[in-house]
Design a protein around this motif. Structure first.
Motif, PDB file in Angstrom:
ATOM      1  N   ARG A 159       3.992  -2.073   5.916  1.00  0.00           N
ATOM      2  CA  ARG A 159       3.274  -0.674   6.168  1.00  0.00           C
ATOM      3  C   ARG A 159       4.090   0.379   6.814  1.00  0.00           C
ATOM      4  O   ARG A 159       3.505   0.906   7.823  1.00  0.00           O
ATOM      5  CB  ARG A 159       1.902  -0.724   6.703  1.00  0.00           C
TER       6      ARG A 159
ATOM      7  N   GLY B 123       5.520   3.146   5.944  1.00  0.00           N
ATOM      8  CA  GLY B 123       4.985   4.275   5.888  1.00  0.00           C
ATOM      9  C   GLY B 123       4.269   4.998   6.826  1.00  0.00           C
ATOM     10  O   GLY B 123       4.190   6.111   7.245  1.00  0.00           O
ATOM     11  N   ALA B 124       3.179   4.125   7.290  1.00  0.00           N
ATOM     12  CA  ALA B 124       2.316   4.521   8.470  1.00  0.00           C
ATOM     13  C   ALA B 124       3.065   4.790   9.767  1.00  0.00           C
ATOM     14  O   ALA B 124       2.821   5.561  10.494  1.00  0.00           O
ATOM     15  CB  ALA B 124       1.196   3.549   8.467  1.00  0.00           C
TER      16      ALA B 124
ATOM     17  N   HIS C  11      -4.068   3.688   1.612  1.00  0.00           N
ATOM     18  CA  HIS C  11      -2.785   4.160   1.428  1.00  0.00           C
ATOM     19  C   HIS C  11      -2.218   4.418   3.025  1.00  0.00           C
ATOM     20  O   HIS C  11      -2.939   4.468   3.849  1.00  0.00           O
ATOM     21  CB  HIS C  11      -2.495   5.210   0.659  1.00  0.00           C
ATOM     22  N   ASP C  12      -0.946   4.628   3.107  1.00  0.00           N
ATOM     23  CA  ASP C  12      -0.298   4.950   4.556  1.00  0.00           C
ATOM     24  C   ASP C  12      -0.824   6.074   5.227  1.00  0.00           C
ATOM     25  O   ASP C  12      -1.157   6.030   6.299  1.00  0.00           O
ATOM     26  CB  ASP C  12       1.361   4.884   4.436  1.00  0.00           C
TER      27      ASP C  12
ATOM     28  N   ASP D 107       3.926  -3.334  14.754  1.00  0.00           N
ATOM     29  CA  ASP D 107       4.198  -3.867  13.658  1.00  0.00           C
ATOM     30  C   ASP D 107       4.422  -5.230  13.289  1.00  0.00           C
ATOM     31  O   ASP D 107       5.132  -5.802  14.028  1.00  0.00           O
ATOM     32  CB  ASP D 107       5.325  -3.225  12.955  1.00  0.00           C
TER      33      ASP D 107
ATOM     34  N   SER E  50      -4.413  -5.229   6.421  1.00  0.00           N
ATOM     35  CA  SER E  50      -4.212  -5.144   4.782  1.00  0.00           C
ATOM     36  C   SER E  50      -4.327  -6.360   3.910  1.00  0.00           C
ATOM     37  O   SER E  50      -3.765  -6.486   2.945  1.00  0.00           O
ATOM     38  CB  SER E  50      -2.890  -4.598   4.751  1.00  0.00           C
TER      39      SER E  50
END
Length: 653
Positions: A367, A369-370, A340-341, A358, A315
């Motif tokens: 990130r 949300g992913a 977006h996620d 992560d 990202s």
């Protein structure tokens, strides 16, 4: 935004008087319809006005505005060009066409048109504002700052212009001016969550974490659905002294539960890894000249390519040489900077990633949300954020027993802790700069302390403790590096004086490049760690340059980061067992100048010979932990789920 201003009529060739009057009546009716939201009706009225009075610029101007509002940019462009054909320097025609060019990425043309508008109408704050945006996009930040300053001068109550100004000034490093503009914007826009959040972020830029909490929480109150604001609050709470660790853990769990309740989990069927490579996905917005990349590079370079296939989901918005290096070392590179996620999670699932790592946690490039979508059967967080994510769908956190003693940390995590045998970090310097052969105290006759940590980690209480140290050592000096805000420098100095230190013995070094940063350490005998968020990379950098570090252990993983490094290096005497002993340890270590001189000459080789720079051993341990995670959870099945769309609102010109 500028509708009332854009309805102005101008001169030009005048049609027959009656046609002109009828056209003006149609334009007025169109304005009424447009203000009521009846855009198609307004468009028809403006079209009739233009047909009735084809030489009247105002008719084509209003027609263009309606066409643009209805999404017909090509027709709007033709209408604005018609205005300028009728009146070469029509300020609103030039402004509207320039604004359209900016939106479409025609920056050079946009700048020329906006300057034409301002030449005809200098008191045009909206044109100044858009010109500032154009100049910022072209990288002309000083000129952009001048343009937006003029807009604010002409219209000081325009919160939107102030919001733009704060961003430009922040990019220029004019942090105090940026915060002042953000504060004014927040005051003018008390119901605007973005204005409140930006004020909080400008306070963070200055180095005031505790002060940023009030506007950030106001933003959360106004926009409770925005996960990124709540995530940012969690990050900042790690930096505020006195926060209860169990309350902080509960906050992480609550936010994780909230996200997981909104994002159903993807189901995974058992996967057989026999005879194939495990697919490892790394997710980060910091694949650039950033500490996360520094710690990741040995893993990418030395990994067992016959056992692991690496995907990097980036990202990163401003790639650099380090970005290209990570890309070259990856088997698969995915630029997810504009995603977006939901899209990111779908791409990860489509790639059949086995273990997703992560590298951001609750930092600004989060990130999570992913990860809440559980796109991979095994999910791990490492190195980017020294705390729990709060997600039950994050299976593991990679750390070590010194930074996270399981008896202290495990109950505060939603993840299972997976422990490296020595340290969660393996250090590699950004640059190789030679340390000074002798400690400064050998030539100066007094000890010089130094602080190199990120400004946001420097609390009032920490600076007060520095003052107590200086009070106990009347010949000692203190160098504080990298504080870009004059307001923050003054705040730190006041706290040092409050603690008993003399202002004359404190020097603030300006921000510098990496070479200058390392060279500053040659002027320092002992580095003083921050609290409650201790040093990571800066601790390693100081040790690399032969500078021992005074640190302490505390209640948070981030409070034990520097201490864990010193303990691996065999320097436990430089670690205070708690913050109450911090000053005492600093004073004790200062009295042994022979030890300081010896460490100056030996620390680099000591670091090189330690597990902290054993890249082969570290990567072997890293791979073993991933394989352990796969054995334990790779065949697990989660609940099916999907990801919510992002909470980004559509913009409108």
């Amino acid at each position: 935004m500028f509708k009332s201003l854009l309805k102005s009529l101008s001169g030009g060739e005048v049609p027959a008087e009656r046609s002109r009057e009828q056209a003006q009546e149609l334009i007025a009716a169109g304005n009424t319809a447009e203000d009521a939201g009846r855009l198609q009706e307004a468009l028809d009225l403006y079209r009739r006005a233009a047909a009735l009075a084809p030489q009247l610029p105002a008719a084509h101007l209003n027609l263009g505005i309606a066409q643009e509002a209805l999404g017909d940019a090509a027709s709007a462009r033709a209408s604005y060009e018609r205005v300028l054909a009728l009146e070469l320097d029509h300020p609103f025609g030039a402004y509207n066409l320039g604004k359209l060019d900016f939106v479409q990425g025609r920056l050079e043309s946009a700048e020329a048109l906006l300057r034409r508008a301002l030449a005809r109408k200098p008191d045009f704050p909206q044109a100044c504002t858009v010109l500032a945006s154009v100049l910022e996009a072209r990288g002309q930040l000083e000129a952009a700052a001048d343009a937006i300053a003029e807009a604010v001068r002409l219209q000081p109550e325009d919160g939107g212009a102030l919001s733009l100004q704060t961003g430009i000034l922040a990019r220029l490093g004019r942090l105090d001016e940026a915060e002042a503009a953000a504060a004014r914007a927040a005051a003018l826009l008390p119901q605007d969550a973005d204005a409140q959040a930006v004020h909080a972020f400008r306070l963070v830029d200055q180095g005031f974490a505790a002060e940023a909490m009030a506007p950030l929480r106001r933003a959360i109150e106004l926009a409770p659905h925005r996960f990124e604001l709540r995530s940012r609050e969690l990050f900042l709470l790690n930096l505020v002294e006195g926060v209860d660790v169990r309350d902080l853990a509960a906050r992480h769990r609550a936010l994780g539960a909230r996200l997981e309740a909104a994002v159903p989990a993807r189901a995974h069927v058992p996967r057989d890894a026999a005879g194939r490579r495990l697919r490892i996905g790394f997710v980060s917005g910091d694949f650039l000249g950033h500490p996360v990349t520094l710690f990741l590079l040995p893993v990418l370079e030395r990994r067992s390519r016959d056992r692991f296939e690496v995907f990097c989901y980036s990202s990163t918005r401003k790639p650099d040489a380090f970005t290209r290096q990570v890309q070259q070392l990856s088997d698969h590179w995915v630029d997810a900077s504009g995603w977006h996620d939901l899209r990111l999670a779908e791409a990860i699932a489509a790639d059949a990633i086995d273990i997703l790592v992560d590298l951001s946690g609750h930092t600004s490039t989060a990130r999570l949300g992913a990860f809440a979508a559980k796109p991979a059967p095994v999910q791990v967080t490492w190195v980017g954020y020294l705390n729990t994510t709060g997600l039950t769908r994050m299976d593991y956190r990679l750390t070590d027993a010194r930074c996270d003693p399981p008896e202290m940390s495990q109950s505060l995590h939603t993840e299972q802790l997976l422990l490296f045998p020595h340290s969660q970090w393996c250090y590699r310097p950004f640059l190789v700069v030679e340390p000074a052969p002798a400690a400064p105290c050998e030539r100066n006759g007094y000890v010089t302390f130094g602080s190199f940590n990120n400004t946001i980690k420097l609390t009032h209480e920490t600076a007060w403790r520095w003052g107590r140290i200086l009070r106990e050592l009347p010949t000692a000096r203190l160098l504080v590096a990298g504080v870009g805000s004059e307001r923050k420098r003054q705040s730190l100095l006041e706290a040092i004086v409050e603690g008993g230190g003399e202002a004359a013995r404190v020097r603030f070094a300006p921000r510098t490049d990496l070479q200058g940063y390392y060279e500053l350490m040659n002027q320092v005998d002992i580095a003083l760690d921050s609290y409650p968020y201790g040093g990571g990379t800066t601790t390693f950098d100081a040790l690399w340059m032969g500078v021992p570090v005074v640190a302490c252990t505390g209640p948070l993983p981030a409070s034990r980061s520097a201490a864990s490094v010193l303990e691996v290096l065999g320097l436990p005497d430089w670690v205070a067992p708690d913050i109450s002993r911090y000053q005492e340890v600093a004073v004790e270590r200062t009295r042994d100048t022979a030890a300081i001189a010896h460490l100056r000459r030996t620390l680099r080789e000591r670091l090189r010979a330690s597990p902290l720079m054993d890249e082969a051993g570290f990567v072997a341990a890293f791979e073993a932990l991933l394989e352990q995670a796969w054995r334990e959870r790779g065949a697990g099945v989660a609940q099916p789920q999907r990801v919510l769309p992002p909470s980004v609102l559509p913009g409108r010109q």
